[in-house]
Design an enzyme around this catalytic site. Structure first.
Site, PDB file in Angstrom:
ATOM      1  N   TRP A 114      43.867  55.662  52.371  1.00 40.75           N
ATOM      2  CA  TRP A 114      42.576  55.314  52.953  1.00 40.75           C
ATOM      3  C   TRP A 114      42.159  56.356  53.990  1.00 40.75           C
ATOM      4  O   TRP A 114      41.019  56.789  54.029  1.00 40.75           O
ATOM      5  CB  TRP A 114      42.647  53.916  53.579  1.00 40.75           C
ATOM      6  CG  TRP A 114      41.311  53.431  54.074  1.00 40.75           C
ATOM      7  CD1 TRP A 114      40.285  52.939  53.321  1.00 40.75           C
ATOM      8  CD2 TRP A 114      40.854  53.413  55.423  1.00 40.75           C
ATOM      9  NE1 TRP A 114      39.216  52.615  54.109  1.00 40.75           N
ATOM     10  CE2 TRP A 114      39.532  52.893  55.410  1.00 40.75           C
ATOM     11  CE3 TRP A 114      41.411  53.776  56.652  1.00 40.75           C
ATOM     12  CZ2 TRP A 114      38.786  52.733  56.582  1.00 40.75           C
ATOM     13  CZ3 TRP A 114      40.663  53.620  57.810  1.00 40.75           C
ATOM     14  CH2 TRP A 114      39.364  53.097  57.771  1.00 40.75           C
TER      15      TRP A 114
ATOM     16  N   PHE B 142      43.125  40.568  41.775  1.00 38.26           N
ATOM     17  CA  PHE B 142      43.781  39.606  42.668  1.00 38.26           C
ATOM     18  C   PHE B 142      45.316  39.700  42.612  1.00 38.26           C
ATOM     19  O   PHE B 142      45.858  40.749  42.288  1.00 38.26           O
ATOM     20  CB  PHE B 142      43.290  38.189  42.373  1.00 38.26           C
ATOM     21  CG  PHE B 142      41.824  38.008  42.688  1.00 38.26           C
ATOM     22  CD1 PHE B 142      41.322  38.349  43.936  1.00 38.26           C
ATOM     23  CD2 PHE B 142      40.945  37.523  41.742  1.00 38.26           C
ATOM     24  CE1 PHE B 142      39.965  38.192  44.231  1.00 38.26           C
ATOM     25  CE2 PHE B 142      39.593  37.364  42.032  1.00 38.26           C
ATOM     26  CZ  PHE B 142      39.113  37.700  43.275  1.00 38.26           C
TER      27      PHE B 142
ATOM     28  N   LYS C  45      43.842  46.974  46.398  1.00 40.69           N
ATOM     29  CA  LYS C  45      44.383  47.432  45.103  1.00 40.69           C
ATOM     30  C   LYS C  45      43.578  48.594  44.537  1.00 40.69           C
ATOM     31  O   LYS C  45      44.141  49.527  43.983  1.00 40.69           O
ATOM     32  CB  LYS C  45      44.358  46.284  44.087  1.00 40.69           C
ATOM     33  CG  LYS C  45      45.535  45.344  44.195  1.00 40.69           C
ATOM     34  CD  LYS C  45      45.646  44.427  43.003  1.00 40.69           C
ATOM     35  CE  LYS C  45      44.313  43.877  42.578  1.00 40.69           C
ATOM     36  NZ  LYS C  45      43.665  43.070  43.639  1.00 40.69           N
TER      37      LYS C  45
ATOM     38  N   LYS D  71      30.234  41.683  52.190  1.00 36.62           N
ATOM     39  CA  LYS D  71      30.622  43.091  52.280  1.00 36.62           C
ATOM     40  C   LYS D  71      31.920  43.384  51.533  1.00 36.62           C
ATOM     41  O   LYS D  71      32.880  42.658  51.625  1.00 36.62           O
ATOM     42  CB  LYS D  71      30.812  43.444  53.759  1.00 36.62           C
ATOM     43  CG  LYS D  71      30.364  44.830  54.138  1.00 36.62           C
ATOM     44  CD  LYS D  71      30.404  44.989  55.657  1.00 36.62           C
ATOM     45  CE  LYS D  71      30.094  46.410  56.063  1.00 36.62           C
ATOM     46  NZ  LYS D  71      28.668  46.712  56.083  1.00 36.62           N
TER      47      LYS D  71
ATOM     48  N   ALA E 297      38.992  38.102  38.354  1.00 35.87           N
ATOM     49  CA  ALA E 297      40.209  37.666  37.673  1.00 35.87           C
ATOM     50  C   ALA E 297      40.511  36.205  37.923  1.00 35.87           C
ATOM     51  O   ALA E 297      41.377  35.636  37.264  1.00 35.87           O
ATOM     52  CB  ALA E 297      41.379  38.519  38.135  1.00 35.87           C
TER      53      ALA E 297
ATOM     54  N   ARG F  69      37.530  48.496  36.957  1.00 32.84           N
ATOM     55  CA  ARG F  69      36.562  47.538  36.450  1.00 32.84           C
ATOM     56  C   ARG F  69      35.201  47.803  37.091  1.00 32.84           C
ATOM     57  O   ARG F  69      35.134  48.239  38.244  1.00 32.84           O
ATOM     58  CB  ARG F  69      37.055  46.125  36.787  1.00 32.84           C
ATOM     59  CG  ARG F  69      38.386  45.823  36.116  1.00 32.84           C
ATOM     60  CD  ARG F  69      39.073  44.631  36.736  1.00 32.84           C
ATOM     61  NE  ARG F  69      39.373  44.855  38.139  1.00 32.84           N
ATOM     62  CZ  ARG F  69      39.546  43.903  39.029  1.00 32.84           C
ATOM     63  NH1 ARG F  69      39.470  42.645  38.665  1.00 32.84           N
ATOM     64  NH2 ARG F  69      39.804  44.194  40.286  1.00 32.84           N
TER      65      ARG F  69
ATOM     66  N   THR G 130      41.833  50.841  46.191  1.00 30.77           N
ATOM     67  CA  THR G 130      42.100  52.097  46.920  1.00 30.77           C
ATOM     68  C   THR G 130      43.460  52.646  46.532  1.00 30.77           C
ATOM     69  O   THR G 130      43.621  53.862  46.412  1.00 30.77           O
ATOM     70  CB  THR G 130      42.048  51.929  48.456  1.00 30.77           C
ATOM     71  OG1 THR G 130      43.037  50.993  48.855  1.00 30.77           O
ATOM     72  CG2 THR G 130      40.693  51.455  48.937  1.00 30.77           C
TER      73      THR G 130
ATOM     74  N   PHE H 123      47.933  49.994  57.435  1.00 27.10           N
ATOM     75  CA  PHE H 123      46.770  49.948  58.330  1.00 27.10           C
ATOM     76  C   PHE H 123      47.148  50.627  59.648  1.00 27.10           C
ATOM     77  O   PHE H 123      48.316  50.761  59.980  1.00 27.10           O
ATOM     78  CB  PHE H 123      46.366  48.499  58.626  1.00 27.10           C
ATOM     79  CG  PHE H 123      45.749  47.774  57.453  1.00 27.10           C
ATOM     80  CD1 PHE H 123      45.765  48.301  56.165  1.00 27.10           C
ATOM     81  CD2 PHE H 123      45.163  46.521  57.634  1.00 27.10           C
ATOM     82  CE1 PHE H 123      45.207  47.615  55.095  1.00 27.10           C
ATOM     83  CE2 PHE H 123      44.596  45.834  56.580  1.00 27.10           C
ATOM     84  CZ  PHE H 123      44.623  46.369  55.308  1.00 27.10           C
TER      85      PHE H 123
END
Lengths: 710, 710
Positions: free
Chosen positions: A563, A445, A160, A195, A414, A184, A162, A534
């Site tokens: 991305w 989320f 979200k 990570k 959240a 945030r 990105t 992806f």
């Protein structure tokens, strides 16, 4: 005479008539004593303004410029965008971030219409923005308000942040639409634990990402300090009350200074709360002295926890007060992660400094032995807490990889908190982009969690109405919801997630994606599905998602490659959002706050989660009765629920039905202004795994480069 | 053409020949293509530089200016000082601070010769200074190095910070001598606990005092985060080791990522520490796997504490790990105040980023079951800790009420820590003032505590040699040492302290003052006594102090009125210090670090405190043997001792004799580089009183003014 000076945000030149032709790059020319002179168009750059000024007094010129500037504020920005040259394969996030040189933050601020006095720089690439900006721009119409939410994610997250960043990069840097991302501030817990950065990733990032992910401008540290000052005040007060007479307590609380005794303003506030309208300490009756001096906190009913911004699982449940100096007043309590502090929620929901001060005073820390709520104001600590938070209330300005503006403000998580960025950041951004601009804000989320709270809590607090929901999905998460095998952090992805599998995708779309679209539409807001593509997704899978999403009610559904490509990879999404924002909205809350607490919870459980009903234990019911009695019954609801399922059971994927939602506990965040039911088992303190990602993080002592931060 | 631009730190004008006379206020004029032109002296302000430049390319001009600037660096500063108009009676500290408008911090930076790229502003009135400055100025000779210490104080404090600030105000603003004050960042504990600021007070303050006293630039927050990340790593690691086999641990610590397993650099560092010189995870023997994967920490021998920067007495002794998720691994531990963290000591003593990184890795957190020390490097966390501290290592620039420069860096609490500001701040300041300038740095509490550690620990780490010690005394404290009644915070002062009493004064001078002067002279440094004069002191009392001080070996002794008059009230002291700094010094350490640990402690106890001997318990002796065995025997000593007496007994005033100093416990701060004996009972976590000063603190929501902060 001629002379150059900066009346930021514009480069302005004062000129004598001899040297005019040299000033090709100014945004504005101030002509002194040359009211009627013609300026050949070749002398100035296209779009430059000509300000004619009779007086040559500098103060008058500055005034003229400021006035002119204010009128000009809301045109499209002239952003100096940063060029991206994406590499393949995509390098690590920190390598990409480090390879781009951010603009000086005051330059970005000037470009988007901030005055220099509205900026407080913190280093060279981040700055706090003063709230006086809201006064200056109060008559300016707001831009469009876009919320980025998601389907129920895998434990790896579906991107979200990105998408949020890719979308504003596309809008501001490529489509030349004023746009702002509101993000945030990440917790240091996950940064050093498992990570995963919160600055976006790949070619859609906030830079410098290490500053975003570390201390930023200290807001979470301020929250930690403020929260723990309240905690220290609670325990110290209980100790002092336990070991002193009414008279001794009163004499210490209202000491004679140079022979004069008087109440501090915060003590008068407490007296008034007790119905004692006296200002002379000597005039209190012994009963009033006792009522004033004793908070009489019930140690077993302290609800206030200490916090740290570290994943420190051993602090989940502790016993404090075991040193002999605390005279046996031991007590079981615990630490939460700092971002779960009520003070974080207050920061996010406050409208101004006075509103924040009021909320901080109303925070309930526990209950007296006679059953009365005890507040931070009663403890005398809420003024000091507001002082600790005075800078934190200002949002932090940063930039994306393509040099477009970002506000970072308030908190994540959240699942256990409301998990949205701040009302103030959104409001400032909506004014700065102007009526043709876009503010893209993110809710944590899945839409069942972050978005529901965004609408029912945050929009209720702010009065703002969203124009579009962007719902982020991935083929990976959809396959999981369609029945694919378990996905977990650290473990290799099963084959189903790497090879084409249209039936898993279709089942995921028709369960979780459809349900999340329906949830957004419950609130009357159009939905655009953003498929975060992806490398392993096939064209057939992507097409299938977009097709089913539209069948399920999305206004549009597109895939995005931000991305790997930055803003250019999000152009289609940007155009889809722009189009959807033209649609009329019919925004409405899911429930009326005047409904009984149990009914509000049931409404969320049934309409949003798809539960058959809720199960409220007698203990929870008892607390609800107490809240009603105290007048908290009309607060909205902030559910604490797992983010891994629409239900309370993390392993139930898709769109589960036929379940009853158990309300294990319920709390009141009176200062933040919500009731906080806990669904199933929710931890408010994450832990560190065997190999936390801090193993990879280091600093090069010579170059000062950070290594291994994602 | 002519055109103005800023080549900070100087205002520079590029001029065409038509308009020269208008530029009366520039620091430098750049003449373009006018090499031989005469400039009438009335055209420019006195002292302005004329830079002649053939080329009119801006980059060349900038280069010429920079070169010129560098040559000019070390002349007397042209400080724009802020005028003081002291009121009588003296208003509250916050009122005085608020009544003065600080210079923009970049202006101050420019005035003292900082380049813009060496500055990182944090808001408008404070900025971090980059350490690259040390490289740029490495060939510049240092200024004079002045230490401000004190006699044994009353619990109210005797004004070392105000003397430090008054002295630099006098030197820089009145005597036009380049001078810098180096102060310690205050802890928020006292700020919200017991009244007393650390920004100085009255008309000798650092401004804005609220920024100084609150978050500043976040260094203490960074220390807290770093310290607690280490703590979380310790407990999580013990849990994971207790619940996993060697093989499972190893597989998680060295996971296969895309089919490849490799050690991270910090893991290779641990392997080398174990004497295993392999880099392929597959090549380790089972014994090596076990040795690598198991730190095998003994839970009863963890020495690392968590910290908060709050006076939270209930955290002094706690039990952690009581949640069921921690599987019964409960453990007794505690929190210290953040400034007592070893990481604070490391910050203060580090010479550069690489030195800090090395020290952070060497921090010992506990002992393995087989008796080996376990370090932060072994935990894999020291790189992340260094990353958290990367900004904290840069000192913060602020200013006094009269606009003179101040560095704020590192920590207070000289009783339980070493209590000095940082080596780096002192070094930067010594370069910036140049060889005719003065750096005034402060050591906490009495000379027996802060000064002894300044010499034996800080000067040993830095290699710097002090020129003068300023020893601060008050008539109040001297009367207490002379046998006056008890002085305590909050209680009214007894009459002896308000009326003239020459015999109490004389007895105080001949006991505590004489002893503290002797201590300073043990180190071969001249002493100037600064009597911080109060309204109630009589001329006879003041004269008596100055007379006895000189009899006892002080080079000079003067009274100062900086609190009520600012720098003007410290002129006599400034001249005395300037004079004393001309004397040759014969600086020497009190002990050679190669002496056995017990001998070093005994030397301090006898020569500094005046003890007959020390008493070392068998338990302490056992630990000392362990430290010797581990190779820590040659570290210097950092005593933790009450600041209220030269002895370990707070109520023994004057210069006690005939006592034996009990060493209750001893610890090793291996990263900071000292052995840390605890004398008597020392708390490392203060508490809140019944009425903490937070009761008076609040913020005005409209003006944003802070109320009641001292």
């Amino acid at each position: 005479m001629h002379q150059m000076f900066y009346q930021a945000p514009l480069k302005v030149l004062m000129l004598c008539m001899f040297c005019l032709p040299q000033v090709m790059h100014a945004d504005a020319l101030v002509l002194l004593g040359a009211e009627s002179m013609e300026i050949p168009s070749t002398w100035v750059r296209p779009g430059a303004a000509i300000i004619r000024c009779e007086s040559i007094l500098k103060s008058n010129v500055v005034q003229s410029c400021s006035r002119w500037l204010q009128e000009q504020q809301y045109r499209p920005w002239h952003l100096h965008t940063l060029k991206l040259l994406p590499l393949n394969p995509v390098p690590s996030d920190i390598e990409i971030s480090r390879a781009q040189t951010p603009k000086p933050i005051d330059q970005l601020a000037a470009e988007i219409g901030l005055l220099p006095e509205e900026l407080e720089p913190y280093g060279r690439s981040k700055a706090k923005v003063r709230l006086s900006l809201l006064d200056r721009l109060h008559s300016q119409p707001d831009g469009k308000y876009i919320l980025v939410a998601g389907i129920t994610p895998t434990p790896l997250g579906e991107g979200k942040s990105t998408v949020t960043i890719g979308l504003v990069q596309a809008m501001s840097a490529h489509l030349k639409l004023n746009s702002f991302a509101c993000l945030r501030q990440p917790s240091q817990g996950p940064t050093f634990g498992v990570k995963g950065g919160a600055a976006g990733g790949g070619y859609a990032q906030v830079i410098p990402m290490e500053e975003f992910n570390l201390h930023l401008t200290g807001d979470i540290h301020a929250i930690t300090a403020a929260n723990n000052l309240v905690a220290a005040a609670i325990d110290a007060r209980m100790l002092h009350e336990a070991t002193q007479s009414d008279k001794a307590l009163f004499n210490r609380l209202v000491p004679s200074v140079n022979g004069v005794r008087k109440f501090s303003p915060i003590q008068i506030s407490r007296l008034q709360g007790l119905g004692i309208h006296k200002t002379d300490p000597a005039s209190l009756t012994p009963q009033e002295v006792s009522a004033f001096a004793r908070l009489d906190l019930d140690p077993s009913k302290i609800t206030w926890h200490r916090v740290v911004d570290t994943n420190d699982r051993f602090l989940r449940k502790i016993t404090v007060g075991q040193a002999s100096t605390e005279k046996g007043q031991t007590r079981e309590t615990g630490f939460d992660i700092a971002v779960a502090s009520e003070i974080m929620a207050i920061l996010a929901l406050s409208d101004n400094l006075g509103d924040m001060r009021g909320r901080l005073g109303r925070m309930v820390v526990g209950t007296s032995r006679s059953g009365k709520p005890v507040t931070a104001e009663d403890l005398g600590v809420s003024g000091a807490v507001a002082v600790l938070m005075k800078d934190a209330i200002k949002p932090t300005l940063m930039q994306t990889l393509e040099g477009t503006p970002v506000f970072v403000h308030a908190g994540p998580f959240a699942n256990i908190a409301h998990g949205n960025s701040s009302v103030l950041a959104d409001k400032l951004a909506l004014k700065l982009v102007g009526q043709d601009g876009f503010v893209v804000t993110e809710a944590g989320f899945g839409a069942d969690i972050g978005m529901e709270k965004f609408f029912n809590i945050k929009c209720r607090a702010s009065g703002l109405k969203p124009n579009v929901v962007v719902l982020v999905a991935t083929v990976r998460a959809l396959k999981m919801h369609g029945g694919g095998p378990n996905v977990s952090a650290g473990a290799p992805l099963p084959r189903e997630y790497i090879d084409e599998n249209l039936s898993l995708v279709a089942r995921g779309c028709r369960s979780n994606l459809r349900k999340q679209i329906q949830i957004a539409k419950l609130f009357g807001v159009p939905v655009v599905v953003a498929l975060n593509a992806f490398r392993t997704d096939t064209p057939a899978e992507i097409d299938l998602v977009c097709q089913i999403a539209k069948e399920c009610g999305a206004s549009d559904a597109v895939s995005c490659q931000h991305w790997s490509q930055g803003g250019r990879g999000c152009l289609e999404l940007a155009l889809a959002v722009k189009e959807a924002a033209r649609q009329p909205t019919n925004f409405q809350f899911l429930y009326n706050t005047e409904m009984p607490i149990v009914e509000k919870i049931r409404t969320i459980a049934q309409k949003v989660y798809g539960a058959d009903d809720i199960e409220v234990s007698p203990e929870v019911q008892r607390k609800i009765d107490y809240y009603n009695h105290q007048g908290y019954g009309s607060l909205p609801i902030c559910m604490a629920k797992t983010h891994l399922s629409l239900s309370h059971m993390p392993d139930k994927k898709g769109a589960p039905t036929g379940f009853v939602l158990p309300i294990r506990d319920i709390r009141a965040s009176v200062g933040a202004g919500f009731i906080y039911p806990l669904v199933g088992t929710m931890s408010t303190m994450p832990g560190l795994p065997t190999r936390p990602c801090f193993y990879d993080i280091d600093i090069d002592p010579v170059t000062e480069d950070i290594i291994g931060l994602f």
